[in-house]
Design a protein around this motif. Structure first.
Motif, PDB file in Angstrom:
ATOM      1  N   PHE A   1       2.563 -18.742  -4.519  1.00 20.86           N
ATOM      2  CA  PHE A   1       1.693 -17.939  -5.380  1.00 20.86           C
ATOM      3  C   PHE A   1       0.878 -16.949  -4.558  1.00 20.86           C
ATOM      4  N   GLY A   2       0.497 -17.330  -3.320  1.00 20.03           N
ATOM      5  CA  GLY A   2      -0.193 -16.373  -2.454  1.00 20.03           C
ATOM      6  C   GLY A   2       0.662 -15.150  -2.179  1.00 20.03           C
ATOM      7  N   LEU A   3       1.971 -15.362  -1.968  1.00 20.15           N
ATOM      8  CA  LEU A   3       2.880 -14.229  -1.777  1.00 20.15           C
ATOM      9  C   LEU A   3       2.955 -13.365  -3.032  1.00 20.15           C
ATOM     10  N   TYR A   4       3.127 -14.012  -4.170  1.00 18.35           N
ATOM     11  CA  TYR A   4       3.244 -13.275  -5.424  1.00 18.35           C
ATOM     12  C   TYR A   4       1.925 -12.605  -5.813  1.00 18.35           C
ATOM     13  N   PHE A   5       0.813 -13.233  -5.445  1.00 14.34           N
ATOM     14  CA  PHE A   5      -0.486 -12.637  -5.762  1.00 14.34           C
ATOM     15  C   PHE A   5      -0.613 -11.264  -5.104  1.00 14.34           C
ATOM     16  N   MET A   6      -0.230 -11.183  -3.835  1.00 12.79           N
ATOM     17  CA  MET A   6      -0.277  -9.912  -3.131  1.00 12.79           C
ATOM     18  C   MET A   6       0.702  -8.912  -3.749  1.00 12.79           C
ATOM     19  N   GLN A   7       1.900  -9.373  -4.050  1.00 12.91           N
ATOM     20  CA  GLN A   7       2.917  -8.474  -4.582  1.00 12.91           C
ATOM     21  C   GLN A   7       2.551  -7.940  -5.965  1.00 12.91           C
ATOM     22  N   SER A   8       1.975  -8.792  -6.781  1.00  9.97           N
ATOM     23  CA  SER A   8       1.729  -8.421  -8.168  1.00  9.97           C
ATOM     24  C   SER A   8       0.457  -7.613  -8.360  1.00  9.97           C
ATOM     25  N   TYR A   9      -0.546  -7.838  -7.519  1.00 12.67           N
ATOM     26  CA  TYR A   9      -1.858  -7.264  -7.814  1.00 12.67           C
ATOM     27  C   TYR A   9      -2.379  -6.270  -6.785  1.00 12.67           C
ATOM     28  N   ILE A  10      -1.819  -6.259  -5.548  1.00 14.42           N
ATOM     29  CA  ILE A  10      -2.420  -5.397  -4.528  1.00 14.42           C
ATOM     30  C   ILE A  10      -2.279  -3.927  -4.881  1.00 14.42           C
ATOM     31  N   GLY A  11      -1.120  -3.553  -5.473  1.00 11.86           N
ATOM     32  CA  GLY A  11      -0.947  -2.166  -5.895  1.00 11.86           C
ATOM     33  C   GLY A  11      -1.911  -1.789  -7.004  1.00 11.86           C
ATOM     34  N   VAL A  12      -2.157  -2.717  -7.909  1.00 14.15           N
ATOM     35  CA  VAL A  12      -3.113  -2.456  -9.001  1.00 14.15           C
ATOM     36  C   VAL A  12      -4.524  -2.349  -8.446  1.00 14.15           C
ATOM     37  N   PHE A  13      -4.882  -3.225  -7.488  1.00 18.79           N
ATOM     38  CA  PHE A  13      -6.187  -3.126  -6.841  1.00 18.79           C
ATOM     39  C   PHE A  13      -6.354  -1.773  -6.141  1.00 18.79           C
ATOM     40  N   TYR A  14      -5.265  -1.280  -5.568  1.00 19.09           N
ATOM     41  CA  TYR A  14      -5.309   0.006  -4.868  1.00 19.09           C
ATOM     42  C   TYR A  14      -5.719   1.119  -5.835  1.00 19.09           C
ATOM     43  N   HIS A  15      -5.096   1.144  -7.004  1.00 18.48           N
ATOM     44  CA  HIS A  15      -5.440   2.169  -8.005  1.00 18.48           C
ATOM     45  C   HIS A  15      -6.880   1.994  -8.500  1.00 18.48           C
ATOM     46  N   ALA A  16      -7.295   0.750  -8.638  1.00 18.17           N
ATOM     47  CA  ALA A  16      -8.628   0.504  -9.184  1.00 18.17           C
ATOM     48  C   ALA A  16      -9.725   0.744  -8.154  1.00 18.17           C
ATOM     49  N   LEU A  17      -9.507   0.318  -6.903  1.00 20.79           N
ATOM     50  CA  LEU A  17     -10.562   0.383  -5.896  1.00 20.79           C
ATOM     51  C   LEU A  17     -10.701   1.764  -5.262  1.00 20.79           C
ATOM     52  N   LEU A  18      -9.561   2.360  -4.863  1.00 20.52           N
ATOM     53  CA  LEU A  18      -9.627   3.606  -4.107  1.00 20.52           C
ATOM     54  C   LEU A  18      -9.623   4.844  -4.995  1.00 20.52           C
ATOM     55  N   HIS A  19      -8.742   4.860  -5.991  1.00 15.24           N
ATOM     56  CA  HIS A  19      -8.622   6.075  -6.808  1.00 15.24           C
ATOM     57  C   HIS A  19      -9.518   6.042  -8.041  1.00 15.24           C
TER      58      HIS A  19
ATOM     59  N   LEU B   1       0.823  -1.213   0.000  1.00 16.64           N
ATOM     60  CA  LEU B   1       0.000   0.000   0.000  1.00 16.64           C
ATOM     61  C   LEU B   1       0.856   1.261   0.000  1.00 16.64           C
ATOM     62  N   ALA B   2       2.010   1.216   0.687  1.00 16.39           N
ATOM     63  CA  ALA B   2       2.912   2.374   0.693  1.00 16.39           C
ATOM     64  C   ALA B   2       3.445   2.643  -0.708  1.00 16.39           C
ATOM     65  N   TYR B   3       3.799   1.570  -1.429  1.00 17.80           N
ATOM     66  CA  TYR B   3       4.263   1.742  -2.807  1.00 17.80           C
ATOM     67  C   TYR B   3       3.169   2.353  -3.676  1.00 17.80           C
ATOM     68  N   ALA B   4       1.948   1.823  -3.557  1.00 20.35           N
ATOM     69  CA  ALA B   4       0.847   2.328  -4.383  1.00 20.35           C
ATOM     70  C   ALA B   4       0.538   3.793  -4.063  1.00 20.35           C
ATOM     71  N   HIS B   5       0.611   4.172  -2.789  1.00 17.21           N
ATOM     72  CA  HIS B   5       0.327   5.560  -2.399  1.00 17.21           C
ATOM     73  C   HIS B   5       1.407   6.510  -2.932  1.00 17.21           C
ATOM     74  N   ILE B   6       2.675   6.115  -2.791  1.00 18.35           N
ATOM     75  CA  ILE B   6       3.767   6.952  -3.311  1.00 18.35           C
ATOM     76  C   ILE B   6       3.653   7.107  -4.815  1.00 18.35           C
ATOM     77  N   TYR B   7       3.235   6.039  -5.487  1.00 18.05           N
ATOM     78  CA  TYR B   7       3.066   6.099  -6.944  1.00 18.05           C
ATOM     79  C   TYR B   7       2.027   7.145  -7.335  1.00 18.05           C
ATOM     80  N   GLU B   8       0.950   7.260  -6.561  1.00 20.74           N
ATOM     81  CA  GLU B   8      -0.091   8.246  -6.849  1.00 20.74           C
ATOM     82  C   GLU B   8       0.406   9.669  -6.589  1.00 20.74           C
ATOM     83  N   VAL B   9       1.276   9.838  -5.572  1.00 20.81           N
ATOM     84  CA  VAL B   9       1.743  11.175  -5.199  1.00 20.81           C
ATOM     85  C   VAL B   9       2.766  11.718  -6.194  1.00 20.81           C
ATOM     86  N   ILE B  10       3.660  10.825  -6.690  1.00 22.39           N
ATOM     87  CA  ILE B  10       4.715  11.262  -7.614  1.00 22.39           C
ATOM     88  C   ILE B  10       4.103  11.752  -8.913  1.00 22.39           C
ATOM     89  N   GLY B  11       4.612  12.881  -9.409  1.00 22.14           N
ATOM     90  CA  GLY B  11       4.071  13.449 -10.643  1.00 22.14           C
ATOM     91  C   GLY B  11       4.831  13.056 -11.885  1.00 22.14           C
TER      92      GLY B  11
END
Length: 582
Positions: A321-339, A260-270
């Motif tokens: 795969f459970g580890l990789y599932f979180m790593q690969s998709y949670i940031g994308v879910f963050y952009h899709a769900l919250l923003h 989530l920290a990575y996804a949030h920083i990605y949104e802040v950076i211009g």
């Protein structure tokens, strides 16, 4: 050695060689069966004399004790460093020309030749990858059309059509792969849905050793024996549940904040350049985190009462795969769900697909070459120093020495349980999830995946034939746990794409159940029903395979019946002769 005769395994006898079925290439035994024979002969040499034997090598003496295996002794004395299969140079060069370097027909592969040379498990992987790439051509063409043409107000109608087509495509691909899998097994004369992991591990598996111990302990007391088996079964299930809970808890507590920290920083950076750099650093970082999680998973699996090596490998697949599932998709879910920002979501998907695939290909193909080059450099430097010569090219003593320096085909995580196919399947599964779960946001991703897979087939083939040692053959009749993961990703993609379509219709975020939104919700339930009901209409086993299997089973039953009658009649005849003689 057991071998197939009319659908049943019988002990091989050279006098009856014509009765045994042959491989597609005409050979009597498969590569896996031959390797088992070689391994049995090499590791089966034992000192059966009455006293120890003195062995001499390179001016040194050591004792070969009674009952000790010779190869184990040689390995402990560092006389033999490692036992591994060598490449057949004639067949290897032939496969390089007809497979690895053959680009004209980019999805066609000599699967029977791959099976004969590498064994069942690797052949099934390439058959799956080839069929998956060939089937990707349809969604790739559809996605290109959506990207090239502006449909304007019809876009909200075209996207649901694309989504429905993609889900139906994935459902049919899964079912038709099962049919192809069964057809390949029938063509390769493999009649059983499951066999033990042949030629890969020595020693008894848990289930057989535990069964013998319980049988010796309780004897004919069936009630206590049944109670003990039930206790062991449920204890094993509880241990697996505990281990899965530990992995899930660690993902939530340790990995989720990082994602989530990575996804949030990605949104802040211009800056787009800084975003691209952040994604690259992030992908390198998660490789390190996953290595730690994989090592923990391997240690946890040791305490599970899995039936055999393949069950242990499947348990590792689900955990990693459970580890990789979180790593690969949670940031994308963050952009899709919250923003709910589709332009940012598309940029993230493009960067993930490009960076991850380029990074994986670089690591996969560059690291083995660098390791091999470094080992050759060290060996040549050592030989130069021993000879005292600083000029001239140092040649290797034999092809065995050169092959020994090549890296083995091993997994990056859990090499005790898996080989290099683990990483190859993981890469394909993560790609499938990325393009399927966010298909409506980025239809062009299917074209990227198609181009990557066309390259991946040849790169993997070149890696196996030129960069690595010849892998130890492993027997497997299916792609195992990976098929369940692909089916899970199809279900997830139905849910995620329906959510994406809802957000497209509901731009103001009022969440009113309008006709369009209601239609999407209905569509989701219909697609889920289709997903679970399609298997009833398309059987997993082709009719000709089923007919062939039934015919072989009938023949085998008749053979067993005749053999039983002969043995009974022979015993009666012998008994009658003895009675007359008395």
């Amino acid at each position: 050695m057991l071998h197939l005769v009319s659908g049943m395994d019988l002990e091989f006898e050279w006098e009856e060689v014509d009765a045994f079925e042959r491989q597609p290439d005409g050979s009597l035994f498969s590569w896996c069966e031959r390797f088992r024979c070689y391994r049995h002969l090499i590791y089966g040499i034992i000192n059966k004399s009455q006293s120890s034997v003195t062995l001499r090598f390179d001016g040194k003496e050591f004792q070969w004790e009674v009952g000790e295996f010779l190869l184990q002794k040689l390995e402990s004395e560092r006389i033999v460093k490692e036992v591994f299969p060598l490449h057949d140079e004639i067949k290897r060069k032939e496969l390089l020309q007809t497979w690895a370097l053959h680009w004209w027909d980019f999805t066609n592969q000599p699967i029977d030749e791959i099976y004969s040379y590498f064994g069942t498990k690797i052949a099934i992987y390439f058959a799956f990858l080839g069929m998956y790439t060939r089937w990707l051509l349809f969604p790739a063409a559809f996605g290109l059309i959506l990207h090239m043409f502006d449909f304007g107000s019809l876009q909200l109608l075209v996207l649901p059509i694309f989504f429905i087509s993609i889900i139906l495509w994935a459902i049919m691909f899964s079912q038709f792969w099962k049919r192809k899998n069964n057809a390949l097994l029938a063509r390769w004369k493999i009649r059983y849905p499951f066999r033990a992991d042949l030629g890969y591990r020595q020693g008894m598996e848990w289930s057989s050793s535990q069964s013998l111990e319980i049988a010796k302990k309780w004897g004919t007391d069936k009630a206590k024996e049944k109670e003990m088996f039930q206790r062991i079964e449920w204890f094993g299930r509880l241990m697996r549940f505990r281990n899965d809970a530990i992995i899930i808890f660690s993902i939530i507590c340790l990995q989720l904040p990082f994602e989530l920290a990575y996804a949030h920083i990605y949104e802040v950076i211009g800056s787009d350049i800084m975003k691209f750099g952040l994604t690259t650093i992030y992908l390198f970082a998660i490789q390190f985190l996953t290595q730690i999680g994989g090592k923990i998973s391997v240690k946890l699996i040791k305490y599970e009462n899995n039936e055999n090596t393949e069950k242990k490998a499947d348990s590792l697949v689900y955990k990693v795969f459970g580890l990789y599932f979180m790593q690969s998709y949670i940031g994308v879910f963050y952009h899709a769900l919250l923003h709910r920002n589709f332009s940012t979501l598309r940029k993230v998907l493009i960067q993930r697909l490009l960076v991850s695939q380029v990074l994986e290909n670089l690591l996969e193909n560059t690291l083995p070459y660098l390791k091999y080059s470094y080992k050759k450099y060290r060996v040549r430097s050592k030989k130069k120093s021993e000879k005292g010569s600083s000029t001239g090219k140092i040649q290797f003593a034999s092809r065995v020495e050169k092959e020994y320096l090549k890296p083995s085909y091993s997994a990056s995580i859990g090499m005790e349980l898996e080989d290099g196919l683990f990483d190859d399947f993981l890469e394909v599964a993560l790609q499938f999830g990325m393009i399927m779960m966010f298909a409506c946001a980025f239809p062009l991703a299917f074209a990227f995946a198609t181009l990557n897979n066309i390259t991946e087939i040849r790169a993997d083939a070149l890696k196996l034939l030129a960069m690595l040692r010849r892998p130890t053959p492993r027997f497997s009749t299916t792609i195992g746990a990976w098929l369940n993961i692909f089916q899970f990703l199809v279900v997830m993609s139905i849910c995620t794409n329906c959510a994406l379509l809802v957000w497209l219709y509901d731009e103001e975020g009022k969440w009113k159940i309008e006709p369009g939104l209601a239609a999407i919700l209905v569509m989701e339930h219909v697609l889920l029903l289709i997903k679970f009901g399609f298997s009833r209409f398309v059987p997993e086993e082709p009719a000709w395979v089923k007919a062939d299997r039934v015919k072989d089973a009938t023949t085998a039953e008749n053979m067993c019946s005749k053999q039983l009658l002969r043995s009974i009649s022979g015993e009666r005849a012998t008994f009658g002769e003895l009675k007359k003689s008395q």
